[in-house]
Design a protein around this motif. Sequence first.
Motif, PDB file in Angstrom:
ATOM      1  N   PRO A  80       0.803  -1.231   0.000  1.00 46.64           N
ATOM      2  CA  PRO A  80       0.000   0.000   0.000  1.00 46.64           C
ATOM      3  C   PRO A  80       0.836   1.282   0.000  1.00 46.64           C
ATOM      4  O   PRO A  80       0.385   2.314  -0.483  1.00 46.64           O
ATOM      5  CB  PRO A  80      -0.836  -0.112   1.281  1.00 46.64           C
ATOM      6  N   ASN A  81       2.064   1.215   0.514  1.00 45.43           N
ATOM      7  CA  ASN A  81       2.927   2.400   0.568  1.00 45.43           C
ATOM      8  C   ASN A  81       3.954   2.433  -0.564  1.00 45.43           C
ATOM      9  O   ASN A  81       4.934   3.166  -0.498  1.00 45.43           O
ATOM     10  CB  ASN A  81       3.633   2.481   1.924  1.00 45.43           C
ATOM     11  N   SER A  82       3.712   1.668  -1.622  1.00 48.96           N
ATOM     12  CA  SER A  82       4.616   1.639  -2.772  1.00 48.96           C
ATOM     13  C   SER A  82       4.441   2.888  -3.627  1.00 48.96           C
ATOM     14  O   SER A  82       3.322   3.353  -3.846  1.00 48.96           O
ATOM     15  CB  SER A  82       4.340   0.413  -3.647  1.00 48.96           C
ATOM     16  N   ARG A  83       5.559   3.391  -4.105  1.00 48.72           N
ATOM     17  CA  ARG A  83       5.571   4.515  -5.054  1.00 48.72           C
ATOM     18  C   ARG A  83       6.763   4.328  -5.982  1.00 48.72           C
ATOM     19  O   ARG A  83       7.714   3.601  -5.672  1.00 48.72           O
ATOM     20  CB  ARG A  83       5.727   5.857  -4.332  1.00 48.72           C
ATOM     21  N   LEU A  84       6.717   4.986  -7.122  1.00 47.09           N
ATOM     22  CA  LEU A  84       7.885   5.058  -8.001  1.00 47.09           C
ATOM     23  C   LEU A  84       8.624   6.329  -7.608  1.00 47.09           C
ATOM     24  O   LEU A  84       8.038   7.418  -7.605  1.00 47.09           O
ATOM     25  CB  LEU A  84       7.468   5.091  -9.468  1.00 47.09           C
ATOM     26  N   SER A  85       9.887   6.187  -7.285  1.00 46.92           N
ATOM     27  CA  SER A  85      10.646   7.337  -6.781  1.00 46.92           C
ATOM     28  C   SER A  85      10.817   8.428  -7.831  1.00 46.92           C
ATOM     29  O   SER A  85      11.044   9.590  -7.494  1.00 46.92           O
ATOM     30  CB  SER A  85      11.994   6.900  -6.212  1.00 46.92           C
ATOM     31  N   CYS A  86      10.649   8.086  -9.113  1.00 52.01           N
ATOM     32  CA  CYS A  86      10.747   9.107 -10.170  1.00 52.01           C
ATOM     33  C   CYS A  86       9.550  10.044 -10.159  1.00 52.01           C
ATOM     34  O   CYS A  86       9.584  11.113 -10.778  1.00 52.01           O
ATOM     35  CB  CYS A  86      10.908   8.472 -11.543  1.00 52.01           C
ATOM     36  N   GLN A  87       8.502   9.667  -9.456  1.00 47.42           N
ATOM     37  CA  GLN A  87       7.282  10.466  -9.434  1.00 47.42           C
ATOM     38  C   GLN A  87       7.119  11.274  -8.146  1.00 47.42           C
ATOM     39  O   GLN A  87       6.124  11.962  -7.966  1.00 47.42           O
ATOM     40  CB  GLN A  87       6.069   9.565  -9.643  1.00 47.42           C
TER      41      GLN A  87
END
Length: 106
Positions: A80-87
């Motif tokens: 649930p806390n996943s993100r793409l660091s480029c964003q």
Amino acid sequence: MTKISIVAFDGTRFDVSAENGSTVMENAIRNSVPGIEAECGGACACATCHVYIDDAWTEQVGSPEPMEEDMLDFAFDVRPNSRLSCQIKVRDELEGLVVHVPERQA
């Protein structure tokens, strides 16, 4: 400059001073953080800069946009806390941000 911390899978912590307007991914690459591959160079066209946002920061960082959500489908061990660091754009409000690099990238 905004201070952020990127924690590699082995627990090594990289405390960096990040320029506002840059991305977490750009700062990870600049500081040779292992596990951030960034194959597409930040175009949100892969999932090789996947990170987990520290629980204390998920609300402040915010949710992914639809395009990022689509790319996260290709990431390894999405949470649930996943993100793409480029964003994730660095800004003053993210002073002290902590992100964690997963065991491997997709």
